[in-house]
Design an enzyme around this catalytic site. Structure first.
Site, PDB file in Angstrom:
ATOM      1  CB  SER A  18      -0.923   0.015   1.227  1.00  0.00           C
ATOM      2  OG  SER A  18      -0.157   0.013   2.431  1.00  0.00           O
ATOM      3  CB  SER A  53       3.115  -4.830   3.140  1.00  0.00           C
ATOM      4  OG  SER A  53       3.082  -3.849   4.124  1.00  0.00           O
ATOM      5  CG  PHE A  54      -2.606  -3.093   1.909  1.00  0.00           C
ATOM      6  CD1 PHE A  54      -3.751  -2.659   2.546  1.00  0.00           C
ATOM      7  CD2 PHE A  54      -2.647  -3.318   0.531  1.00  0.00           C
ATOM      8  CE1 PHE A  54      -4.933  -2.470   1.829  1.00  0.00           C
ATOM      9  CE2 PHE A  54      -3.810  -3.128  -0.179  1.00  0.00           C
ATOM     10  CZ  PHE A  54      -4.969  -2.694   0.481  1.00  0.00           C
ATOM     11  CG  ASP A  89       9.732  -4.871   7.534  1.00  0.00           C
ATOM     12  OD1 ASP A  89       9.546  -3.638   7.535  1.00  0.00           O
ATOM     13  OD2 ASP A  89       8.966  -5.679   6.966  1.00  0.00           O
ATOM     14  CG  HIS A 144       8.243  -3.452   4.167  1.00  0.00           C
ATOM     15  ND1 HIS A 144       7.618  -4.364   4.990  1.00  0.00           N
ATOM     16  CD2 HIS A 144       7.252  -2.906   3.401  1.00  0.00           C
ATOM     17  CE1 HIS A 144       6.317  -4.381   4.740  1.00  0.00           C
ATOM     18  NE2 HIS A 144       6.069  -3.507   3.783  1.00  0.00           N
TER      19      HIS A 144
END
Length: 286
Positions: free
Chosen positions: A42, A111-112, A232, A260
């Site tokens: 995102s 992630s998102f 991260d 990340h």
């Protein structure tokens, strides 16, 4: 097999346009074999291509790889007044599968996108073969200062330089050229407007909204590969250990010296992990 209309555009982020769940959707659909659905993260100005450009060619050697821009991101439609939430994004991901006649697929969430992949597997287990959660949201945690800043991004080249430095531990992946490309992507017409509508302050509530109930995660029966960068700064490594604890049939791979952007910083190793993990399943009854 339904294929959409190929977009004749020199921008590599543009792929095929299909209507999915009522949304005009830009997606990449490459390769042949067992389907793999890639769900992006995102960050501001993100697109499926930006997230998965180093992953799609490797996986497409053995799989049909589908990487959509979720509604509100990239070059997919941004309907006026659209309510961006988990239900809508999960519905859109399922709509992509339906539009392409994909009954079930391996799902990879970044992630998102990891939160969406996890929730999709919980709510629609028959649509998912194996699950990969990379630097994933999806459990409750105290929002990091970095994630708060990313979701609160206001366009400027300086701000994008800061964000790029947060994503990557490897300085070789951080330079002014990349920052400028991502900054220019973030200011395309409509991009920032939809982005601001997704994660307004206070932002801890969006972390909580993306978390699946722990009892539902514990009940998940899919073979799951959890991948995380040890350094991260955006999503804490503790998330990965929490998911490992909760998901019965899970395994965890932690990359040292990695932030990340696992799929970029450790692209070759990440791709091999996925190919081996999916290869264990493919050819067996679903």
């Amino acid at each position: 097999m339904v294929r959409g209309a190929r977009v004749l555009d020199p921008n590599p982020e543009m792929g095929t346009l299909v209507r999915a769940a009522g949304i005009q959707t830009n997606l990449h659909d490459v390769g042949k074999g067992a389907p793999v659905l890639l769900i992006h993260g995102s960050g501001p100005g993100v697109s499926a291509y930006a997230n998965w450009r180093l992953v799609m060619p490797a996986l497409a050697a053995a799989h049909r790889v589908i990487a959509p821009d979720l509604v509100g991101f990239g070059f997919s439609e941004r309907p006026p007044g659209f309510s961006y939430d988990m239900d809508q994004w999960i519905g859109h991901a399922l709509g992509v599968m339906d539009a392409l006649d994909v009954e079930h697929a391996h799902i990879v969430g970044n992630s998102f996108g990891g939160a969406l992949a996890l929730a999709l597997a919980i709510r629609h287990p028959q649509r998912v073969k194996r699950l990969v959660l990379m630097g994933s949201v999806g459990v409750r945690f105290q929002i990091t200062a970095e994630l708060d800043e990313i979701w609160g991004y206001q366009p400027s080249l300086q701000a994008m330089r800061r964000l790029i430095s947060m994503f990557s531990r490897d300085r070789n992946h951080v330079d002014d050229a990349l920052a400028r490309v991502r900054y220019e992507a973030s200011i395309r017409p409509g991009f920032q407007e939809s982005y601001e509508a997704m994660f307004p302050a206070p932002r801890q509530r969006w972390v909580n909204a993306m978390a699946s109930p722990e009892e539902a995660v514990r009940a998940l029966q899919h073979e799951t590969l959890i991948v995380h960068g040890r350094e991260d700064r955006v999503i804490p490594l503790s998330n990965a250990y929490k998911l490992l604890e909760l998901i019965p049939r899970s395994q965890l791979h932690v990359f040292g010296g990695c932030g990340h952007w696992t799929q970029i910083e450790q692209a070759a190793r990440f791709n091999r992990l996925l190919l081996d993990f999916f290869g264990e399943h493919d050819g067996k009854p679903s």
